[in-house]
Design an enzyme around this catalytic site. Structure first.
Site, PDB file in Angstrom:
ATOM      1  NE  ARG A 126      -4.369  29.371  -7.384  1.00  5.75           N
ATOM      2  CZ  ARG A 126      -4.611  29.844  -6.157  1.00  5.75           C
ATOM      3  NH1 ARG A 126      -3.637  29.911  -5.277  1.00  5.75           N
ATOM      4  NH2 ARG A 126      -5.807  30.247  -5.835  1.00  5.75           N
ATOM      5  CE  LYS A 190       2.656  29.947  -4.408  1.00  6.39           C
ATOM      6  NZ  LYS A 190       1.441  30.539  -4.953  1.00  6.39           N
ATOM      7  NE  ARG A 324      -8.395  39.922   8.914  1.00  6.65           N
ATOM      8  CZ  ARG A 324      -8.963  39.813  10.117  1.00  6.65           C
ATOM      9  NH1 ARG A 324      -8.790  40.737  11.029  1.00  6.65           N
ATOM     10  NH2 ARG A 324      -9.734  38.772  10.399  1.00  6.65           N
TER      11      ARG A 324
HETATM   12  C1  BTN Z   1       0.930  29.533  -8.297  1.00  5.91           C
HETATM   13  O1  BTN Z   1       0.823  30.692  -8.682  1.00  5.91           O
HETATM   14  O2  BTN Z   1       0.937  29.244  -7.104  1.00  5.91           O
HETATM   15  C2  BTN Z   1       1.066  28.410  -9.299  1.00  5.91           C
HETATM   16  C3  BTN Z   1       2.464  28.256  -9.791  1.00  5.91           C
HETATM   17  C4  BTN Z   1       2.646  27.106 -10.750  1.00  5.91           C
HETATM   18  C5  BTN Z   1       4.011  27.105 -11.376  1.00  5.91           C
HETATM   19  C6  BTN Z   1       4.248  25.867 -12.192  1.00  5.91           C
HETATM   20  S1  BTN Z   1       5.928  25.716 -12.701  1.00  5.91           S
HETATM   21  C7  BTN Z   1       5.495  24.396 -13.741  1.00  5.91           C
HETATM   22  C8  BTN Z   1       4.186  24.772 -14.398  1.00  5.91           C
HETATM   23  N1  BTN Z   1       4.429  25.590 -15.573  1.00  5.91           N
HETATM   24  C9  BTN Z   1       3.973  26.821 -15.415  1.00  5.91           C
HETATM   25  O3  BTN Z   1       4.082  27.724 -16.266  1.00  5.91           O
HETATM   26  N2  BTN Z   1       3.398  26.968 -14.225  1.00  5.91           N
HETATM   27  C10 BTN Z   1       3.437  25.741 -13.465  1.00  5.91           C
END
Ligand code: BTN
Length: 328
Positions: A126, A190, A324
């Site tokens: 993201r 995460k 925080r």
């Molecule tokens: C995030 O940043 O939290 C989202 C991550 C999403 C990763 C997945 S892996 C499969 C799909 N292909 C990508 O390039 N991104 C998503």
């Protein structure tokens, strides 16, 4: 460094996946290249996140055997309903990004098409961040879905989060929580990320690509590249089987998206709320050029994040939230 694995690399990896020693001669014969070329090619596995152990007189083996993706084993995890709605499964050795891959093929593919890969050369997270995607150790999965009208999609990212966390719980992962809108956390770190990309009209048909990345056995070298605290499935008590996990996630996504199409966000609210990592926590929400500090107060009926602060309660539909920590 990212490498683009070719057919020879793929064949070498498949031969070495059992974790046993294979002589340079055998590897050369089976891939059609010289022993010297085998040696050179083995050096190219390191940047994929694969460590090769070479011993004179015995040959080469991977430090850890690989549980490679297998179509039949993924499909075995789908119930009848999910098998019906999963209209295609592309299982790739390597792609730039499973979501980008489906995006390029969206016009030929029907709703319900899935792409899984062993490795992403340009995994997308993201907010334009990269998603660290070493070979064969995690899950990288995308699903194409078509909806009538992008206007109806409010709350979709929460629905997908519920589908993913429930799938991970079903395979035995314990103590998982959600961070708004859709990060799956284990002990505050995460474990899985979700990227939702929507294209199309507010009123006509729109196409959604749901991308899910789950850390399953992140090698430490690659883990060091991640710019936030992370966890992987090995810590959570889950059954560690990539094919089974992929099947469980696909089935859960299909069920969730069908339910969302019919009933909207309402049936998912409770499942989201009982796993809310931010409820009652001191939070900071970052926007492009400002931030909001307050206490997390859960989500409203349309999935907006509630933050209580000095002057009342704000309802947020975007922003990057973090908990925080008070200085001790
Ligand atoms: C995030 O940043 O939290 C989202 C991550 C999403 C990763 C997945 S892996 C499969 C799909 N292909 C990508 O390039 N991104 C998503």
């Amino acid at each position: 460094m990212n490498v683009e694995p070719d057919d020879i690399i793929e064949r070498l990896v498949r031969l070495l996946a059992d974790g046993r020693f294979h002589s340079g001669e055998e590897l050369g014969l089976l891939t059609g290249i010289s022993r010297a070329a085998v040696w050179k090619r083995l050096q190219q596995l390191e940047p994929l996140g694969l460590s090769v152990h070479s011993v004179r007189g015995r040959g080469h083996r991977l430090e850890k055997p690989l549980d490679l993706l297998d179509r039949e084993r993924v499909l075995a995890g789908l119930d009848a309903r999910a098998s019906d709605r999963c209209t295609g499964l592309d299982l790739k050795f390597a792609v730039d990004s499973t979501s980008a891959y489906l995006g390029r093929r969206a016009s030929e593919y029907t709703s319900g098409h899935v792409c899984l890969t062993e490795y992403q050369t340009a995994g997308r997270g993201r907010r334009g961040r990269p998603w660290v995607s070493p070979f064969g150790s995690n899950l990288y999965l995308s699903l194409l879905w078509r909806f009538q009208g992008a206007g109806q999609l409010g709350g979709l990212s929460l629905v997908v989060a519920v589908a993913v966390i429930e799938a991970l719980e079903r395979i035995g992962a314990a103590r998982l929580l959600l961070k708004w809108p859709n990060d799956v956390l284990y002990e505050g770190r995460k474990l899985a990320g979700i990227l939702i990309e929507v294209a199309g009209e507010a009123t006509g048909e729109c196409q959604v690509i749901v991308g899910v990345g789950v850390n399953m056995g992140m090698p430490s070298l690659e883990g060091d590249q991640i710019d936030q605290p992370w966890a992987d499935l090995t810590e959570t008590g889950a059954r560690l089987d990539r094919n089974h996990t992929a099947g469980a996630i696909i089935a859960s996504l299909v069920r969730g998206l069908e339910r969302f199409e019919r009933y909207g966000l309402a049936p998912f609210l409770n499942a989201w709320r009982v796993r809310d990592a931010l409820y009652g926590q001191p939070v900071t929400v970052q926007f492009a050029d400002s931030e909001l500090v307050g206490i997390g107060r859960g989500i409203d009926e349309v999935g907006q994040f509630l933050v209580e602060h000095g002057e009342g309660t704000e309802r947020l539909s975007y922003g990057e939230v973090s908990i925080r920590r008070y200085a001790s």
